[in-house]
Design a protein around this motif. Structure first.
Motif, PDB file in Angstrom:
ATOM      1  N   SER A 204      42.728  47.903  45.944  1.00  0.00           N
ATOM      2  CA  SER A 204      41.326  47.559  45.752  1.00  0.00           C
ATOM      3  C   SER A 204      41.010  46.248  46.443  1.00  0.00           C
ATOM      4  CB  SER A 204      41.030  47.417  44.255  1.00  0.00           C
ATOM      5  OG  SER A 204      39.727  46.927  44.045  1.00  0.00           O
ATOM      6  N   SER A 205      39.740  46.112  46.802  1.00  0.00           N
ATOM      7  CA  SER A 205      39.222  44.795  47.160  1.00  0.00           C
ATOM      8  C   SER A 205      38.143  44.453  46.155  1.00  0.00           C
ATOM      9  CB  SER A 205      38.636  44.802  48.577  1.00  0.00           C
ATOM     10  OG  SER A 205      37.470  45.600  48.607  1.00  0.00           O
ATOM     11  N   LEU A 206      37.821  43.161  46.036  1.00  0.00           N
ATOM     12  CA  LEU A 206      36.780  42.719  45.117  1.00  0.00           C
ATOM     13  C   LEU A 206      36.071  41.510  45.713  1.00  0.00           C
ATOM     14  CD1 LEU A 206      35.334  42.792  42.349  1.00  0.00           C
ATOM     15  CD2 LEU A 206      37.114  41.242  41.508  1.00  0.00           C
ATOM     16  N   PHE A 207      34.774  41.679  45.936  1.00  0.00           N
ATOM     17  CA  PHE A 207      33.922  40.570  46.361  1.00  0.00           C
ATOM     18  C   PHE A 207      32.739  40.496  45.407  1.00  0.00           C
ATOM     19  CE2 PHE A 207      36.048  42.006  50.210  1.00  0.00           C
ATOM     20  CZ  PHE A 207      36.479  40.817  50.786  1.00  0.00           C
ATOM     21  N   VAL A 208      32.406  39.306  44.968  1.00  0.00           N
ATOM     22  CA  VAL A 208      31.234  39.101  44.124  1.00  0.00           C
ATOM     23  C   VAL A 208      30.304  38.132  44.838  1.00  0.00           C
ATOM     24  CG1 VAL A 208      30.354  38.377  41.891  1.00  0.00           C
ATOM     25  CG2 VAL A 208      32.611  39.464  42.039  1.00  0.00           C
ATOM     26  N   TYR A 209      29.060  38.547  45.011  1.00  0.00           N
ATOM     27  CA  TYR A 209      28.060  37.749  45.713  1.00  0.00           C
ATOM     28  C   TYR A 209      26.902  37.395  44.775  1.00  0.00           C
ATOM     29  CZ  TYR A 209      30.370  39.245  50.045  1.00  0.00           C
ATOM     30  OH  TYR A 209      31.281  39.463  51.049  1.00  0.00           O
ATOM     31  N   PRO A 210      26.230  36.296  45.044  1.00  0.00           N
ATOM     32  CA  PRO A 210      25.019  35.992  44.277  1.00  0.00           C
ATOM     33  C   PRO A 210      23.933  37.010  44.603  1.00  0.00           C
ATOM     34  CG  PRO A 210      25.237  34.457  46.095  1.00  0.00           C
ATOM     35  CD  PRO A 210      26.503  35.262  46.067  1.00  0.00           C
ATOM     36  N   LEU A 211      23.035  37.226  43.658  1.00  0.00           N
ATOM     37  CA  LEU A 211      21.981  38.214  43.845  1.00  0.00           C
ATOM     38  C   LEU A 211      21.118  37.899  45.066  1.00  0.00           C
ATOM     39  CD1 LEU A 211      21.437  40.719  42.079  1.00  0.00           C
ATOM     40  CD2 LEU A 211      19.548  39.485  41.040  1.00  0.00           C
ATOM     41  N   GLU A 212      21.022  36.625  45.407  1.00  0.00           N
ATOM     42  CA  GLU A 212      20.202  36.217  46.544  1.00  0.00           C
ATOM     43  C   GLU A 212      20.736  36.749  47.881  1.00  0.00           C
ATOM     44  OE1 GLU A 212      21.478  34.095  44.256  1.00  0.00           O
ATOM     45  OE2 GLU A 212      19.622  34.011  43.074  1.00  0.00           O
TER      46      GLU A 212
END
Length: 442
Positions: A204-212
């Motif tokens: 798996s990969s996992l990236f979390v970004y701000p909603l903006e």
């Protein structure tokens, strides 16, 4: 009738009715009788009883239909959750499995024998309704929707007869069983499944970004649609908080399972995710990590808690990003608190499918899941998914039945040609209309 049954007004009826719907927002619809079948004999008896008394039948296996399609006013609700048997032939790579078997349970049993089946992404989903509607599961971009791995079915038809159906026996009914979902006009008592080798690597990969970062993420995701390796499931989930990543702020989670023969293959397949123009804004960045299905199931279920109320809708589309973005902005600005969420899935372009009722899909899949706990919030959140999908329906090519909301927003889930064939096959096997059709269609 044999088996357990409850007529409306009986003690235990309401418990039996509500337990057939996983969504705590149980529909205010009341069958005349609920039958809990324990085996195929109970199913035959129930169908005979319904036919003699003119009762229309709805069938439930796991009860994960968000809309509670099986719960109708009047008629019979036939609960086949108790048919959860499973016989695995490791040498032949086949299995015979009852409709009440949980997909995650089946996946675990197969993993012990180095076998694999594209079971559904959520724990608790039983294979009955999942396989009838198509079956978008683990590694389905490679293996196809799970219904393509259904070799045959044991069914009870409207005349009360038990039949085995496959490509050579009642081929038209077999065609209909793979993709007609809650409108299927027979009761499945067992699925005969083709199994697959267990992938050597699950990562798996996992990236979390701000909603903006939405203005960068979604146009980019649309632009790489055809370039995403089919071993990768590019799932983009936006919500008001990301508890699984320890974040209590709105975020866009790019969580992508990958199935491959080697770790290097998995890493290479995921490399395209590093091209996201918002990459430098990532709050969490894990380009690759080994994992397993049980870990994935646990992560997925943080978005689908038990005991909550759900309002769900979806669409397939091939529209360009500039046409989709106004609707996406509206979705993000009106999104209820977590665990409500918006799913974007890069699905196609897809290969040629087998001949079956399942006949409609597209490059991008969008789904909205309104999720809340307090019944007092029904009016506040209950229409969020439907209204936002309705505002974008001029861009849809259809819907998929897994997240259908046909009773509130009718839409195509098969091609016109497939629907015509379904009607002809129904007229042959269920001429008196013993089984309920889809909600939203007379």
């Amino acid at each position: 009738m044999t088996g357990r049954y409850f007529f409306r007004g009986d003690e235990g009826y309401e418990h039996a009715r509500t337990r057939t719907v996983w969504n705590a927002r149980t529909p205010e619809r009341y069958p005349e009788v609920i039958v809990q079948a324990a085996d195929a004999d109970d199913v035959v008896d129930a169908i005979g009883y319904a036919r003699q008394r003119g009762l229309t039948v709805g069938v439930r296996s796991g009860g994960h239909s968000w809309a509670g399609n099986h719960v109708r006013d009047g008629g019979m609700l036939l609960d086949v959750k108790g048919l959860d048997h499973c016989a695995i032939d490791t040498g032949a790579r086949t299995a015979v499995v009852g409709p009440g078997m949980g997909g995650s349970v089946l996946a675990e049993l197969l993993a012990e024998q180095d076998l694999f089946f594209p079971a559904g992404h959520c724990k608790g989903v039983c294979i009955g309704g999942y396989l009838l509607q198509g079956g978008y599961g683990w590694n389905s971009r490679v293996l196809g929707p799970a219904c393509e791995s259904v070799l045959g079915l044991d069914v009870v038809t409207a005349d009360g007869e038990r039949r085995y159906i496959d490509a050579e026996h009642h081929a038209d009914l077999y065609w209909a069983a793979r993709g007609s979902g809650p409108g299927f006009f027979a009761v499945v008592t067992a699925f005969h499944l083709k199994l697959h080798a267990r992938p050597a690597v699950c990562g798996s990969s996992l990236f979390v970004y701000p909603l903006e970062a939405a203005e960068d993420i979604y146009p980019w995701a649309r632009s790489i649609s055809a370039a995403v390796d089919r071993r990768v499931e590019l799932q983009i989930v936006a919500s008001r908080s990301v508890p699984g990543a320890g974040l209590d702020t709105p975020g866009i989670v790019m969580a992508s399972p990958v199935f491959a023969d080697t770790e290097q293959e998995a890493i290479d397949a995921l490399a395209v995710l590093e091209t996201c123009p918002a990459r430098s804004k990532a709050l969490v960045a894990v380009p690759y990590a080994p994992t397993d299905l049980q870990t994935w199931y646990a992560g997925v279920m943080t978005n689908y808690p038990t005991g909550y109320r759900y309002g769900v809708d979806n669409m397939w589309t091939s529209a360009p990003a500039e046409d989709l973005m106004p609707g996406i902005r509206r979705i993000l600005s009106t999104m209820p608190p977590h665990p409500a969420h918006f799913l974007w899935l890069n699905w196609g372009p897809s290969p040629q499918r087998q001949g079956m009722a399942y006949s409609l899909e597209d490059e991008i899949y969008l789904a909205l899941y309104g999720v809340w706990e307090d019944p007092a919030d029904d009016e506040k959140y209950g229409d969020w998914a439907r209204s936002n999908m309705a505002a974008m329906q001029h861009l849809q090519t259809g819907i998929q039945l897994a997240d259908e909301n046909l009773g509130q927003r009718p839409a195509a889930f098969a091609t016109p040609e497939a629907m015509d064939t379904l009607d002809r096959v129904r007229a042959r096997y269920d001429p008196a209309g013993l089984f309920h059709s889809w909600m939203g269609r007379v």
